[in-house]
Design a protein around this motif. Structure first.
Motif, PDB file in Angstrom:
ATOM      1  N   ASN A 278       0.829  -1.209   0.000  1.00 36.45           N
ATOM      2  CA  ASN A 278       0.000   0.000   0.000  1.00 36.45           C
ATOM      3  C   ASN A 278       0.861   1.255   0.000  1.00 36.45           C
ATOM      4  O   ASN A 278       0.537   2.248  -0.664  1.00 36.45           O
ATOM      5  N   ALA A 279       1.968   1.210   0.740  1.00 39.12           N
ATOM      6  CA  ALA A 279       2.861   2.364   0.823  1.00 39.12           C
ATOM      7  C   ALA A 279       3.784   2.452  -0.385  1.00 39.12           C
ATOM      8  O   ALA A 279       4.310   3.538  -0.692  1.00 39.12           O
ATOM      9  N   ASN A 280       3.992   1.331  -1.076  1.00 39.10           N
ATOM     10  CA  ASN A 280       4.902   1.275  -2.231  1.00 39.10           C
ATOM     11  C   ASN A 280       4.210   0.581  -3.399  1.00 39.10           C
ATOM     12  O   ASN A 280       4.629  -0.504  -3.840  1.00 39.10           O
ATOM     13  N   PRO A 281       3.159   1.190  -3.934  1.00 42.40           N
ATOM     14  CA  PRO A 281       2.330   0.498  -4.939  1.00 42.40           C
ATOM     15  C   PRO A 281       3.037   0.210  -6.256  1.00 42.40           C
ATOM     16  O   PRO A 281       2.578  -0.643  -7.019  1.00 42.40           O
ATOM     17  N   ASN A 282       4.127   0.893  -6.543  1.00 43.70           N
ATOM     18  CA  ASN A 282       4.822   0.694  -7.814  1.00 43.70           C
ATOM     19  C   ASN A 282       6.062  -0.187  -7.684  1.00 43.70           C
ATOM     20  O   ASN A 282       6.828  -0.323  -8.639  1.00 43.70           O
ATOM     21  N   THR A 283       6.260  -0.769  -6.507  1.00 46.90           N
ATOM     22  CA  THR A 283       7.415  -1.626  -6.277  1.00 46.90           C
ATOM     23  C   THR A 283       7.075  -3.076  -6.615  1.00 46.90           C
ATOM     24  O   THR A 283       6.086  -3.617  -6.127  1.00 46.90           O
ATOM     25  N   THR A 284       7.892  -3.691  -7.442  1.00 45.54           N
ATOM     26  CA  THR A 284       7.741  -5.110  -7.752  1.00 45.54           C
ATOM     27  C   THR A 284       8.271  -5.918  -6.577  1.00 45.54           C
ATOM     28  O   THR A 284       9.424  -5.752  -6.171  1.00 45.54           O
ATOM     29  N   ILE A 285       7.440  -6.812  -6.038  1.00 42.60           N
ATOM     30  CA  ILE A 285       7.801  -7.590  -4.858  1.00 42.60           C
ATOM     31  C   ILE A 285       8.177  -9.006  -5.264  1.00 42.60           C
ATOM     32  O   ILE A 285       7.441  -9.684  -5.985  1.00 42.60           O
ATOM     33  N   ARG A 286       9.331  -9.466  -4.754  1.00 45.49           N
ATOM     34  CA  ARG A 286       9.785 -10.827  -4.980  1.00 45.49           C
ATOM     35  C   ARG A 286      10.164 -11.445  -3.640  1.00 45.49           C
ATOM     36  O   ARG A 286      10.758 -10.775  -2.787  1.00 45.49           O
ATOM     37  N   ILE A 287       9.818 -12.717  -3.441  1.00 48.51           N
ATOM     38  CA  ILE A 287      10.169 -13.449  -2.230  1.00 48.51           C
ATOM     39  C   ILE A 287      11.090 -14.595  -2.624  1.00 48.51           C
ATOM     40  O   ILE A 287      10.842 -15.290  -3.616  1.00 48.51           O
ATOM     41  N   LEU A 288      12.153 -14.797  -1.838  1.00 53.74           N
ATOM     42  CA  LEU A 288      13.057 -15.916  -2.058  1.00 53.74           C
ATOM     43  C   LEU A 288      13.327 -16.566  -0.711  1.00 53.74           C
ATOM     44  O   LEU A 288      13.954 -15.965   0.166  1.00 53.74           O
ATOM     45  N   GLY A 289      12.833 -17.798  -0.520  1.00 51.67           N
ATOM     46  CA  GLY A 289      12.992 -18.479   0.755  1.00 51.67           C
ATOM     47  C   GLY A 289      13.918 -19.666   0.658  1.00 51.67           C
ATOM     48  O   GLY A 289      13.763 -20.514  -0.220  1.00 51.67           O
ATOM     49  N   HIS A 290      14.882 -19.730   1.579  1.00 55.51           N
ATOM     50  CA  HIS A 290      15.812 -20.860   1.619  1.00 55.51           C
ATOM     51  C   HIS A 290      15.437 -21.812   2.746  1.00 55.51           C
ATOM     52  O   HIS A 290      15.169 -21.393   3.869  1.00 55.51           O
ATOM     53  N   SER A 291      15.404 -23.118   2.464  1.00 54.73           N
ATOM     54  CA  SER A 291      15.165 -24.150   3.459  1.00 54.73           C
ATOM     55  C   SER A 291      13.832 -23.909   4.173  1.00 54.73           C
ATOM     56  O   SER A 291      12.792 -23.879   3.527  1.00 54.73           O
ATOM     57  N   MET A 292      13.822 -23.712   5.507  1.00 58.44           N
ATOM     58  CA  MET A 292      12.558 -23.408   6.180  1.00 58.44           C
ATOM     59  C   MET A 292      12.003 -22.053   5.757  1.00 58.44           C
ATOM     60  O   MET A 292      10.818 -21.773   5.963  1.00 58.44           O
ATOM     61  N   GLY A 293      12.835 -21.223   5.157  1.00 51.29           N
ATOM     62  CA  GLY A 293      12.324 -19.997   4.557  1.00 51.29           C
ATOM     63  C   GLY A 293      11.366 -20.290   3.421  1.00 51.29           C
ATOM     64  O   GLY A 293      10.519 -19.461   3.076  1.00 51.29           O
ATOM     65  N   GLY A 294      11.479 -21.502   2.835  1.00 53.40           N
ATOM     66  CA  GLY A 294      10.517 -21.941   1.828  1.00 53.40           C
ATOM     67  C   GLY A 294       9.154 -22.214   2.434  1.00 53.40           C
ATOM     68  O   GLY A 294       8.124 -22.096   1.750  1.00 53.40           O
ATOM     69  N   ILE A 295       9.124 -22.578   3.711  1.00 53.69           N
ATOM     70  CA  ILE A 295       7.849 -22.709   4.419  1.00 53.69           C
ATOM     71  C   ILE A 295       7.244 -21.324   4.624  1.00 53.69           C
ATOM     72  O   ILE A 295       6.045 -21.116   4.397  1.00 53.69           O
ATOM     73  N   VAL A 296       8.060 -20.363   5.045  1.00 53.21           N
ATOM     74  CA  VAL A 296       7.585 -18.982   5.187  1.00 53.21           C
ATOM     75  C   VAL A 296       7.019 -18.482   3.861  1.00 53.21           C
ATOM     76  O   VAL A 296       5.957 -17.853   3.810  1.00 53.21           O
ATOM     77  N   GLN A 297       7.727 -18.782   2.775  1.00 56.74           N
ATOM     78  CA  GLN A 297       7.287 -18.365   1.435  1.00 56.74           C
ATOM     79  C   GLN A 297       5.879 -18.873   1.130  1.00 56.74           C
ATOM     80  O   GLN A 297       4.993 -18.115   0.725  1.00 56.74           O
TER      81      GLN A 297
END
Length: 267
Positions: free
Chosen positions: A141-160
């Motif tokens: 909402n505060a950054n509507p023009n920002t492209t968001i990418r998530i990269l999770g490693h190991s248990m970070g893949g669960i967070v993803q």
């Protein structure tokens, strides 16, 4: 978890006839290298920012100001089990490998409470998905023009995956990827827990796996939709990507140019 409807994080970046700023910079980098012999790492192309900011969920919900503001693109790097103390340095490793390959966009560390034994850390990773989704809603909402990418490693893949489930289609992130994911191997399948979340909350989801990874679950091979308790297909916007030739073990994904090249080629 229910969220208010948020602005799509890809707004302003979807025109197919306009080159993204990142693609223009990578093209410029290639031109400079070809013409002068300089490498990207030597500074021939300016990065958005080299600072690795940290969004830390260990002590409650962080401020959106803990992440970069008004960026064209941000990769939120989520560490794995026992990686919280190295969250920023792990993000920096991915950033440096990506910089060497010409990717100049901003990388930010996401830190979660991975203390305790593996089963309690896994529960914490799943809970963090809810918190991260709510935080991302405010951030987009505060950054509507920002492209968001998530990269999770190991248990970070669960967070993803849990983040996508908690978003629940209220908005979408451009990509939500994992490397060496510790999520279960049927998670992306039609009979799994995250099929709908993948379809509704992300433009694309990739599982970068290595068959040399003896620790990962989903990240040790492609999604398994043909087991005793799973069937069907994966979502149309999901893809398994084999990086076994470039990744010899569970900890080498971010420093591997072959793996990181595959990731940014899909950006």
């Amino acid at each position: 978890m229910t969220h208010e409807k948020h602005t799509d994080s890809t707004a302003g970046n979807s025109e197919t006839t306009t080159l993204s700023r990142r693609r223009m910079l990578r093209t410029t980098a290639a031109t400079v290298v070809a013409g002068t012999g300089l490498s990207v790492a030597s500074g021939s192309v300016a990065a958005d920012t080299d600072e690795i900011m940290e969004v830390d969920f260990r002590y409650g919900t962080p401020s959106i100001d803990d992440a970069p503001q008004n960026e064209d693109e941000v990769v939120f790097n989520v560490h794995g089990y026992t990686g919280s103390s190295a969250s920023v340095s792990e993000a920096a490793t991915f950033q440096q490998t990506a910089r060497d390959l010409g990717y100049t966009e901003t990388v930010t560390a996401v830190t979660w409470d991975d203390s305790g034994l593996p089963w309690s850390a896994e529960a914490s990773a799943r809970d963090t998905g809810d918190a991260f989704a709510a935080w991302l809603g405010d951030y987009t909402n505060a950054n509507p023009n920002t492209t968001i990418r998530i990269l999770g490693h190991s248990m970070g893949g669960i967070v993803q995956m849990e983040t996508l489930a908690a978003i629940g289609g209220a908005f979408t992130v451009e990509t939500a990827d994992s490397i060496g994911s510790y999520e279960v191997d049927d998670a992306p399948c039609e009979s799994g827990d995250f099929y709908d979340a993948i379809e509704s909350s992300a433009g694309a989801v990739h599982n970068y796996y290595s068959t040399n990874d003896s620790i990962a679950r989903l990240g040790s091979g492609p999604a398994d939709c043909g087991g005793w308790f799973s069937d069907g297909e994966t979502a149309s916007n999901y893809a398994d990507v084999d990086v076994s030739d470039a990744v010899p073990d569970h900890t080498s994904y971010k420093e591997s140019s072959g793996c990181v090249s595959a990731i940014i080629d899909n950006y």
